[in-house]
Design a protein around this motif. Structure first.
Motif, PDB file in Angstrom:
ATOM      1  N   VAL A  30       0.840  -1.210   0.000  1.00  0.00           N
ATOM      2  CA  VAL A  30       0.000   0.000   0.000  1.00  0.00           C
ATOM      3  C   VAL A  30       0.867   1.249   0.000  1.00  0.00           C
ATOM      4  O   VAL A  30       0.599   2.222  -0.716  1.00  0.00           O
ATOM      5  N   GLY A  31       1.933   1.240   0.792  1.00  0.00           N
ATOM      6  CA  GLY A  31       2.835   2.389   0.838  1.00  0.00           C
ATOM      7  C   GLY A  31       3.511   2.643  -0.494  1.00  0.00           C
ATOM      8  O   GLY A  31       3.600   3.791  -0.950  1.00  0.00           O
ATOM      9  N   LEU A  32       3.992   1.588  -1.124  1.00  0.00           N
ATOM     10  CA  LEU A  32       4.651   1.758  -2.422  1.00  0.00           C
ATOM     11  C   LEU A  32       3.690   2.251  -3.485  1.00  0.00           C
ATOM     12  O   LEU A  32       4.046   3.108  -4.305  1.00  0.00           O
ATOM     13  N   VAL A  33       2.476   1.742  -3.481  1.00  0.00           N
ATOM     14  CA  VAL A  33       1.478   2.200  -4.459  1.00  0.00           C
ATOM     15  C   VAL A  33       1.170   3.682  -4.244  1.00  0.00           C
ATOM     16  O   VAL A  33       1.075   4.452  -5.204  1.00  0.00           O
ATOM     17  N   ALA A  34       1.052   4.098  -2.984  1.00  0.00           N
ATOM     18  CA  ALA A  34       0.755   5.511  -2.709  1.00  0.00           C
ATOM     19  C   ALA A  34       1.908   6.419  -3.129  1.00  0.00           C
ATOM     20  O   ALA A  34       1.690   7.486  -3.705  1.00  0.00           O
ATOM     21  N   VAL A  35       3.136   6.003  -2.865  1.00  0.00           N
ATOM     22  CA  VAL A  35       4.287   6.831  -3.262  1.00  0.00           C
ATOM     23  C   VAL A  35       4.418   6.882  -4.780  1.00  0.00           C
ATOM     24  O   VAL A  35       4.636   7.948  -5.358  1.00  0.00           O
ATOM     25  N   ILE A  36       4.275   5.744  -5.444  1.00  0.00           N
ATOM     26  CA  ILE A  36       4.378   5.731  -6.906  1.00  0.00           C
ATOM     27  C   ILE A  36       3.258   6.550  -7.531  1.00  0.00           C
ATOM     28  O   ILE A  36       3.472   7.306  -8.479  1.00  0.00           O
ATOM     29  N   GLY A  37       2.053   6.437  -6.972  1.00  0.00           N
ATOM     30  CA  GLY A  37       0.933   7.246  -7.470  1.00  0.00           C
ATOM     31  C   GLY A  37       1.189   8.730  -7.284  1.00  0.00           C
ATOM     32  O   GLY A  37       0.832   9.546  -8.133  1.00  0.00           O
ATOM     33  N   SER A  38       1.818   9.083  -6.173  1.00  0.00           N
ATOM     34  CA  SER A  38       2.124  10.489  -5.925  1.00  0.00           C
ATOM     35  C   SER A  38       3.219  10.983  -6.865  1.00  0.00           C
ATOM     36  O   SER A  38       3.189  12.131  -7.313  1.00  0.00           O
ATOM     37  N   LEU A  39       4.190  10.142  -7.163  1.00  0.00           N
ATOM     38  CA  LEU A  39       5.277  10.545  -8.057  1.00  0.00           C
ATOM     39  C   LEU A  39       4.816  10.707  -9.494  1.00  0.00           C
ATOM     40  O   LEU A  39       5.400  11.492 -10.251  1.00  0.00           O
ATOM     41  N   GLU A  40       3.769   9.984  -9.896  1.00  0.00           N
ATOM     42  CA  GLU A  40       3.282  10.064 -11.262  1.00  0.00           C
ATOM     43  C   GLU A  40       2.444  11.310 -11.515  1.00  0.00           C
ATOM     44  O   GLU A  40       2.169  11.640 -12.656  1.00  0.00           O
ATOM     45  N   MET A  41       2.056  12.008 -10.453  1.00  0.00           N
ATOM     46  CA  MET A  41       1.284  13.241 -10.623  1.00  0.00           C
ATOM     47  C   MET A  41       2.202  14.326 -11.188  1.00  0.00           C
ATOM     48  O   MET A  41       3.425  14.275 -10.983  1.00  0.00           O
ATOM     49  N   VAL A  48       3.405  13.737   0.965  1.00  0.00           N
ATOM     50  CA  VAL A  48       2.967  12.352   0.750  1.00  0.00           C
ATOM     51  C   VAL A  48       4.180  11.445   0.599  1.00  0.00           C
ATOM     52  O   VAL A  48       4.221  10.348   1.164  1.00  0.00           O
ATOM     53  N   ILE A  49       5.183  11.909  -0.143  1.00  0.00           N
ATOM     54  CA  ILE A  49       6.387  11.107  -0.351  1.00  0.00           C
ATOM     55  C   ILE A  49       7.096  10.852   0.974  1.00  0.00           C
ATOM     56  O   ILE A  49       7.695   9.802   1.172  1.00  0.00           O
ATOM     57  N   PHE A  50       7.036  11.786   1.901  1.00  0.00           N
ATOM     58  CA  PHE A  50       7.658  11.601   3.211  1.00  0.00           C
ATOM     59  C   PHE A  50       6.740  10.864   4.185  1.00  0.00           C
ATOM     60  O   PHE A  50       7.187   9.991   4.932  1.00  0.00           O
ATOM     61  N   ALA A  51       5.457  11.192   4.176  1.00  0.00           N
ATOM     62  CA  ALA A  51       4.538  10.654   5.180  1.00  0.00           C
ATOM     63  C   ALA A  51       4.238   9.170   4.983  1.00  0.00           C
ATOM     64  O   ALA A  51       4.171   8.417   5.960  1.00  0.00           O
ATOM     65  N   VAL A  52       4.052   8.750   3.763  1.00  0.00           N
ATOM     66  CA  VAL A  52       3.662   7.356   3.516  1.00  0.00           C
ATOM     67  C   VAL A  52       4.768   6.382   3.920  1.00  0.00           C
ATOM     68  O   VAL A  52       4.510   5.437   4.667  1.00  0.00           O
ATOM     69  N   PRO A  53       6.014   6.574   3.491  1.00  0.00           N
ATOM     70  CA  PRO A  53       7.050   5.627   3.939  1.00  0.00           C
ATOM     71  C   PRO A  53       7.290   5.668   5.447  1.00  0.00           C
ATOM     72  O   PRO A  53       7.522   4.634   6.064  1.00  0.00           O
ATOM     73  N   SER A  54       7.214   6.860   6.044  1.00  0.00           N
ATOM     74  CA  SER A  54       7.417   6.925   7.496  1.00  0.00           C
ATOM     75  C   SER A  54       6.274   6.242   8.240  1.00  0.00           C
ATOM     76  O   SER A  54       6.502   5.565   9.247  1.00  0.00           O
ATOM     77  N   THR A  55       5.053   6.376   7.747  1.00  0.00           N
ATOM     78  CA  THR A  55       3.922   5.673   8.357  1.00  0.00           C
ATOM     79  C   THR A  55       4.066   4.172   8.162  1.00  0.00           C
ATOM     80  O   THR A  55       3.815   3.389   9.088  1.00  0.00           O
ATOM     81  N   MET A  56       4.494   3.768   6.983  1.00  0.00           N
ATOM     82  CA  MET A  56       4.704   2.354   6.701  1.00  0.00           C
ATOM     83  C   MET A  56       5.790   1.780   7.609  1.00  0.00           C
ATOM     84  O   MET A  56       5.622   0.707   8.194  1.00  0.00           O
ATOM     85  N   LEU A  57       6.888   2.488   7.774  1.00  0.00           N
ATOM     86  CA  LEU A  57       7.948   2.045   8.681  1.00  0.00           C
ATOM     87  C   LEU A  57       7.456   1.976  10.121  1.00  0.00           C
ATOM     88  O   LEU A  57       7.778   1.035  10.850  1.00  0.00           O
TER      89      LEU A  57
END
Length: 81
Positions: A30-41, A48-57
């Motif tokens: 889920v974290g990777l999908v959210a980061v990749i989706g954010s990068l494609e915008m 989002v790029i910072f929050a999602v991986p830190s939440t996942m960790l």
């Protein structure tokens, strides 16, 4: 530890359950999908790029430390029995 096997031969060493692995892998996917989706915008949101991986960790760390706590409680129970 060797005495524990003699006293309680039917007991096995606890390990990560399949549900723990599902939690780890599910949160990672889920974290990777959210980061990749954010990068494609067109304009990547740095929060989002910072929050999602830190939440996942954080969630993976919580799952791991819960497992460690359960394992410590198991050993304390097995030793005190």
């Amino acid at each position: 530890m060797a005495d524990l096997e003699i006293v309680l031969p039917e007991k096995k060493n606890p390990g990560l359950t399949p549900m723990d692995w599902v939690k780890f892998l599910g949160s990672a996917i889920v974290g990777l999908v959210a980061v990749i989706g954010s990068l494609e915008m067109p304009k990547a949101d740095l929060w989002v790029i910072f929050a999602v991986p830190s939440t996942m960790l954080g969630y993976c760390a919580k799952t791991y430390f819960t497992f460690q706590s359960n394992m410590a409680a198991y050993y304390n129970y097995a030793v005190n029995v």
